[in-house]
Design an enzyme around this catalytic site. Structure first.
Site, mmCIF file in Angstrom:
data_model
loop_
_atom_site.group_PDB
_atom_site.id
_atom_site.type_symbol
_atom_site.label_atom_id
_atom_site.label_comp_id
_atom_site.label_asym_id
_atom_site.label_seq_id
_atom_site.Cartn_x
_atom_site.Cartn_y
_atom_site.Cartn_z
ATOM 1 N N TYR A 168 -15.264 -10.291 13.225
ATOM 2 C CA TYR A 168 -15.567 -11.642 13.727
ATOM 3 C C TYR A 168 -15.733 -11.622 15.243
ATOM 4 C CZ TYR A 168 -14.391 -16.181 15.801
ATOM 5 O OH TYR A 168 -14.382 -17.297 16.605
ATOM 6 N N ASP A 184 -11.810 -16.794 22.919
ATOM 7 C CA ASP A 184 -10.970 -15.856 23.684
ATOM 8 C C ASP A 184 -10.765 -14.539 22.928
ATOM 9 O OD1 ASP A 184 -9.272 -16.829 21.669
ATOM 10 O OD2 ASP A 184 -7.553 -17.122 22.991
ATOM 11 N N GLU A 185 -11.094 -14.526 21.614
ATOM 12 C CA GLU A 185 -10.851 -13.321 20.820
ATOM 13 C C GLU A 185 -11.746 -12.155 21.248
ATOM 14 O OE1 GLU A 185 -10.062 -13.903 16.675
ATOM 15 O OE2 GLU A 185 -9.415 -15.970 17.006
HETATM 16 P P1 NAD Z 1 -16.157 -23.483 11.110
HETATM 17 O O1 NAD Z 1 -16.145 -22.253 10.260
HETATM 18 O O2 NAD Z 1 -15.251 -24.605 10.774
HETATM 19 O O3 NAD Z 1 -17.637 -24.086 11.160
HETATM 20 C C1 NAD Z 1 -18.771 -23.296 11.313
HETATM 21 C C2 NAD Z 1 -19.989 -24.134 10.953
HETATM 22 O O4 NAD Z 1 -21.161 -23.335 11.185
HETATM 23 C C3 NAD Z 1 -20.022 -24.550 9.491
HETATM 24 O O5 NAD Z 1 -20.393 -25.923 9.393
HETATM 25 C C4 NAD Z 1 -21.111 -23.675 8.883
HETATM 26 O O6 NAD Z 1 -21.778 -24.274 7.775
HETATM 27 C C5 NAD Z 1 -22.028 -23.459 10.063
HETATM 28 N N1 NAD Z 1 -22.815 -22.222 9.970
HETATM 29 C C6 NAD Z 1 -22.373 -20.974 9.684
HETATM 30 N N2 NAD Z 1 -23.413 -20.105 9.681
HETATM 31 C C7 NAD Z 1 -24.526 -20.824 10.003
HETATM 32 C C8 NAD Z 1 -25.880 -20.495 10.165
HETATM 33 N N3 NAD Z 1 -26.333 -19.239 9.990
HETATM 34 N N4 NAD Z 1 -26.758 -21.463 10.512
HETATM 35 C C9 NAD Z 1 -26.330 -22.754 10.671
HETATM 36 N N5 NAD Z 1 -25.051 -23.123 10.501
HETATM 37 C C10 NAD Z 1 -24.143 -22.172 10.180
HETATM 38 O O7 NAD Z 1 -15.906 -22.958 12.589
HETATM 39 P P2 NAD Z 1 -15.159 -23.660 13.821
HETATM 40 O O8 NAD Z 1 -13.732 -23.327 13.765
HETATM 41 O O9 NAD Z 1 -15.594 -25.075 13.911
HETATM 42 O O10 NAD Z 1 -15.787 -22.850 15.036
HETATM 43 C C11 NAD Z 1 -16.985 -23.296 15.682
HETATM 44 C C12 NAD Z 1 -17.324 -22.358 16.822
HETATM 45 O O11 NAD Z 1 -16.241 -22.338 17.754
HETATM 46 C C13 NAD Z 1 -17.534 -20.916 16.379
HETATM 47 O O12 NAD Z 1 -18.614 -20.387 17.110
HETATM 48 C C14 NAD Z 1 -16.226 -20.217 16.755
HETATM 49 O O13 NAD Z 1 -16.446 -18.859 17.058
HETATM 50 C C15 NAD Z 1 -15.821 -20.999 17.991
HETATM 51 N N6 NAD Z 1 -14.371 -21.063 18.271
HETATM 52 C C16 NAD Z 1 -13.500 -21.487 17.303
HETATM 53 C C17 NAD Z 1 -12.143 -21.594 17.605
HETATM 54 C C18 NAD Z 1 -11.154 -22.108 16.582
HETATM 55 O O14 NAD Z 1 -9.946 -22.100 16.848
HETATM 56 N N7 NAD Z 1 -11.576 -22.577 15.424
HETATM 57 C C19 NAD Z 1 -11.674 -21.255 18.889
HETATM 58 C C20 NAD Z 1 -12.610 -20.827 19.848
HETATM 59 C C21 NAD Z 1 -13.956 -20.747 19.533
HETATM 60 P P1 TYD Z 2 -6.098 -18.143 12.235
HETATM 61 O O1 TYD Z 2 -5.879 -19.611 12.066
HETATM 62 O O2 TYD Z 2 -6.768 -17.391 11.132
HETATM 63 O O3 TYD Z 2 -6.877 -17.953 13.613
HETATM 64 P P2 TYD Z 2 -7.178 -16.584 14.432
HETATM 65 O O4 TYD Z 2 -6.969 -15.429 13.546
HETATM 66 O O5 TYD Z 2 -8.621 -16.782 14.767
HETATM 67 O O6 TYD Z 2 -6.265 -16.619 15.607
HETATM 68 O O7 TYD Z 2 -4.698 -17.458 12.507
HETATM 69 C C1 TYD Z 2 -3.868 -17.892 13.561
HETATM 70 C C2 TYD Z 2 -2.655 -16.990 13.600
HETATM 71 O O8 TYD Z 2 -1.903 -17.186 12.398
HETATM 72 C C3 TYD Z 2 -3.011 -15.509 13.621
HETATM 73 O O9 TYD Z 2 -2.048 -14.813 14.423
HETATM 74 C C4 TYD Z 2 -2.877 -15.087 12.170
HETATM 75 C C5 TYD Z 2 -1.772 -15.983 11.652
HETATM 76 N N1 TYD Z 2 -1.877 -16.330 10.223
HETATM 77 C C6 TYD Z 2 -0.761 -16.162 9.378
HETATM 78 O O10 TYD Z 2 0.313 -15.714 9.818
HETATM 79 N N2 TYD Z 2 -0.896 -16.489 8.066
HETATM 80 C C7 TYD Z 2 -2.064 -16.967 7.540
HETATM 81 O O11 TYD Z 2 -2.125 -17.238 6.316
HETATM 82 C C8 TYD Z 2 -3.176 -17.149 8.418
HETATM 83 C C9 TYD Z 2 -4.484 -17.674 7.890
HETATM 84 C C10 TYD Z 2 -3.039 -16.824 9.746
#
Ligand code: NAD
Ligand code: TYD
Length: 337
Positions: A150, A126-127
């Site tokens: 990002y 959603d970002e």
């Molecule tokens: P994460 O950082 O925990 O994991 C990312 C994984 O991708 C890692 O295992 C890393 O080794 C691998 N990776 C990175 N670069 C690579 C490359 N070039 N080739 C192969 N592998 C590679 O991330 P996450 O939080 O699990 O997010 C996964 C996906 O979901 C991402 O695309 C992110 O944008 C999306 N997403 C995350 C959130 C969230 O809240 N975490 C929310 C919405 C969407």
């Molecule tokens: P984060 O988990 O980094 O996810 P995103 O930036 O992708 O939403 O952060 C979630 C929210 O928490 C965001 O508004 C930033 C805030 N935040 C803090 O206040 N302190 C922290 O140390 C971190 C990592 C995030």
């Protein structure tokens, strides 16, 4: 057997998805293709290591030769989770974000085209919409206004996926999910960072006034949404996924819930300098995925508390990371496999 390539499967959401998929799709064979960056952790998957329907291949999605090699397994579906995912790191340096988020996506799309695969699924966020005013909800058709390197890299990847769908007729779907929480999230992200800090007696760094809004969704609900989109989603289209919490939660409320669950008091909160370009509020319109029949199943309050307890109960998972010797740890434990 349906042959599925999951990229980035050693990260937070990817590893949760692999667990989920092996459980609910007995006819799937999964190749987890992951570069093992600092965020990739094979400990997330050690319980399924010997499952004959699961294979791990270390590789970079931007490396066409490595991608071609793994595609030889007869891959029919690619689900791309791979990304550099931390906003703060993208502010310090963005090149890796672009290499994986744009060149990596392009490399996978070329492979998808060449092998005429059945589906390319891009996991987005959603970002990409940027922040939205209170009362507004981002729709799939809205303009993209990413604020951080990002989210700009993710937006670029999304546009490339749509371009390949139109020009090369690659069957694609995309979903844009809100912030996830759950087990195996790298403790640089807010929830696991705050929990692990508190357990170690450290304060929690709240950025700015802590009034930012995120629509926290349990990772299991995200996994179920992905499956439904694979099954029923229209090809070439985008689906928002979000919890739609009402009333909305500000970061400080989530922080207080974590403090409460760990029986810590508010003196453990430290207000620190805000993140540059910090998005104030994300909120998505989820009408489109509702029509497919999805809604979150995990109760928000209890879900968050359960996940806090998961980190409390699994120091063996996060301590090697937070103590800084994670790399050595996983090389000796898992990389020999
Ligand atoms: P994460 O950082 O925990 O994991 C990312 C994984 O991708 C890692 O295992 C890393 O080794 C691998 N990776 C990175 N670069 C690579 C490359 N070039 N080739 C192969 N592998 C590679 O991330 P996450 O939080 O699990 O997010 C996964 C996906 O979901 C991402 O695309 C992110 O944008 C999306 N997403 C995350 C959130 C969230 O809240 N975490 C929310 C919405 C969407
Ligand atoms: P984060 O988990 O980094 O996810 P995103 O930036 O992708 O939403 O952060 C979630 C929210 O928490 C965001 O508004 C930033 C805030 N935040 C803090 O206040 N302190 C922290 O140390 C971190 C990592 C995030």
């Amino acid at each position: 057997m349906k042959k599925v390539l999951v990229t980035g499967g050693a990260g937070f959401i990817g590893s949760n998805y692999i667990h989920h998929a092996l459980r609910v799709h007995p006819d799937w064979e999964i190749w987890n293709f992951d570069k093992l960056t600092y965020a990739g952790n094979l400990a997330n998957l050690k319980d399924i290591d010997t499952d004959p329907r699961y294979h791990f291949v270390q590789g970079d999605i931007a490396d066409a030769t490595a991608v071609a090699e793994v595609m030889k397994n007869g891959i029919e579906i690619i689900i791309n989770f791979a990304a550099e995912s931390h906003v703060d790191r993208s502010i310090k340096g963005s090149q890796e974000f672009l290499v994986t988020g744009v060149l990596g996506v392009q490399t996978l799309l070329d492979a998808a085209k060449e092998h005429s695969i059945k589906l390319f699924y891009q996991i987005s966020t959603d970002e990409v919409y940027g922040d939205v005013e209170v009362g507004q909800y981002s729709k799939e058709t809205d303009m993209l206004h990413p604020s951080s390197p990002y989210s700009a890299a993710k937006a670029a990847g999304d546009l490339l996926v749509l371009a390949y769908a139109r020009t090369h007729k690659v069957p694609v779907v995309l979903s844009r999910c809100t912030n996830n929480y759950g087990p195996y999230q790298y403790p640089e992200k807010m929830l696991p960072l705050f929990v692990t800090n508190l357990i170690q007696g450290k304060k929690v760094p709240v950025y700015g006034d802590g009034q930012q809004i995120r629509d926290w969704l349990h990772v299991d609900d995200h996994c179920r949404a992905i499956d439904l989109i694979i099954e029923k989603g229209n090809r070439g289209e985008i689906y928002n996924i979000g919890a739609n919490h009402q009333p909305e939660w500000v970061n400080l409320q989530v922080t207080k819930l974590i403090l409460d669950e760990l029986k810590a008091d508010e003196s453990m909160i430290e207000h620190v300098t805000d993140r540059p370009g910090h998005d104030r509020r994300y909120a998505v319109d989820t009408a489109k995925i509702s029509v497919l029949g999805w809604k979150p199943l995990v109760a928000p309050d209890e879900g968050l508390r359960q996940v806090v307890r998961w980190y409390k109960d699994h120091p063996e998972w996060w301590q090697p990371i937070t103590s800084g010797d994670f790399k050595k740890y996983y090389e000796s434990q898992y990389r020999s496999a």
